[in-house]
Scaffold this active site. Structure first.
Site, PDB file in Angstrom:
ATOM      1  CG  HIS A  56     -18.629   2.349  26.564  1.00 36.99           C
ATOM      2  ND1 HIS A  56     -18.236   2.649  25.286  1.00 36.99           N
ATOM      3  CD2 HIS A  56     -18.027   3.272  27.352  1.00 36.99           C
ATOM      4  CE1 HIS A  56     -17.440   3.692  25.304  1.00 36.99           C
ATOM      5  NE2 HIS A  56     -17.283   4.083  26.549  1.00 36.99           N
TER       6      HIS A  56
HETATM    7  P1  TYD Z   1     -18.054   7.803  28.311  1.00 38.91           P
HETATM    8  O1  TYD Z   1     -18.015   7.682  26.821  1.00 38.91           O
HETATM    9  O2  TYD Z   1     -18.810   6.752  29.063  1.00 38.91           O
HETATM   10  O3  TYD Z   1     -16.567   7.885  28.884  1.00 38.91           O
HETATM   11  P2  TYD Z   1     -15.421   6.757  29.001  1.00 38.91           P
HETATM   12  O4  TYD Z   1     -15.682   5.714  27.981  1.00 38.91           O
HETATM   13  O5  TYD Z   1     -14.159   7.502  28.791  1.00 38.91           O
HETATM   14  O6  TYD Z   1     -15.473   6.192  30.388  1.00 38.91           O
HETATM   15  O7  TYD Z   1     -18.607   9.252  28.660  1.00 38.91           O
HETATM   16  C1  TYD Z   1     -18.584   9.754  29.971  1.00 38.91           C
HETATM   17  C2  TYD Z   1     -19.693  10.794  30.104  1.00 38.91           C
HETATM   18  O8  TYD Z   1     -19.484  11.874  29.203  1.00 38.91           O
HETATM   19  C3  TYD Z   1     -21.078  10.230  29.811  1.00 38.91           C
HETATM   20  O9  TYD Z   1     -21.990  10.804  30.741  1.00 38.91           O
HETATM   21  C4  TYD Z   1     -21.403  10.748  28.434  1.00 38.91           C
HETATM   22  C5  TYD Z   1     -20.605  12.035  28.334  1.00 38.91           C
HETATM   23  N1  TYD Z   1     -20.134  12.327  26.957  1.00 38.91           N
HETATM   24  C6  TYD Z   1     -20.678  13.370  26.243  1.00 38.91           C
HETATM   25  O10 TYD Z   1     -21.574  14.086  26.710  1.00 38.91           O
HETATM   26  N2  TYD Z   1     -20.219  13.626  24.973  1.00 38.91           N
HETATM   27  C7  TYD Z   1     -19.256  12.870  24.407  1.00 38.91           C
HETATM   28  O11 TYD Z   1     -18.856  13.130  23.238  1.00 38.91           O
HETATM   29  C8  TYD Z   1     -18.699  11.762  25.157  1.00 38.91           C
HETATM   30  C9  TYD Z   1     -17.643  10.893  24.575  1.00 38.91           C
HETATM   31  C10 TYD Z   1     -19.179  11.537  26.427  1.00 38.91           C
END
Ligand code: TYD
Length: 144
Positions: A56
């Site tokens: 993303h």
């Molecule tokens: P995501 O940012 O997509 O993780 P990565 O980039 O490490 O794969 O986040 C994973 C999940 O966690 C998604 O459902 C959103 C949630 N999340 C929060 O609730 N708060 C936060 O501060 C972050 C970064 C993620």
């Protein structure tokens, strides 16, 4: 690469009056070591082998990613540039600004990826569809 750079923090190796090593200390001060006010901190821990996370970009969010333990590889790209960083030093951070696609993989056992962020969590701020990202990023970087 635009909107991406390595930040170097202090690595304080304090032996006090003894010759015995006492470890490393890295201070990070908002607005001094980090080019924004830190509004949120989160960390990735216990990531299983062969896991790739990310996929993303963010519309406005700025982040600094620090591997505070172990090792992780981070690929960052825009429609015209791509770079890969191996983070394995708690005294270095990867600044990732807006509109940069990222993928994180090769987490070593016990790796901790600590992330400092400029904004509170907002899912609407994410761009998770690569085609949408490419279209928006082409416009964003054209205007820069
Ligand atoms: P995501 O940012 O997509 O993780 P990565 O980039 O490490 O794969 O986040 C994973 C999940 O966690 C998604 O459902 C959103 C949630 N999340 C929060 O609730 N708060 C936060 O501060 C972050 C970064 C993620």
């Amino acid at each position: 690469m635009r909107n991406v750079r390595i930040l170097e923090f202090k690595d304080i190796i304090d032996t006090r009056n003894s010759e015995r090593p006492m470890g490393h200390l890295t201070p990070i001060e908002s607005g001094i070591d980090i080019p924004f006010d830190i509004k949120r901190v989160y960390y990735l821990t216990r990531v299983p082998e062969n896991t790739t996370r990310g996929f993303h970009a963010h519309r406005k969010l700025q982040q600094v990613l620090i591997c505070t333990n172990g090792k992780v590889t981070i690929d960052v790209s825009t429609p015209s540039e791509k770079k890969s960083f191996v983070l394995d030093d708690p005294a270095k951070g990867l600044y990732v600004g807006p509109m940069v696609w990222r993928e994180m993989y090769d987490f070593s056992a016990g790796a901790v990826l600590t992330v400092l962020a400029s904004e509170h969590y907002q899912e609407e701020e994410y761009i998770r569809d690569y085609e949408e990202y490419r279209r928006l990023a082409q416009e964003y970087f054209k205007e820069k």
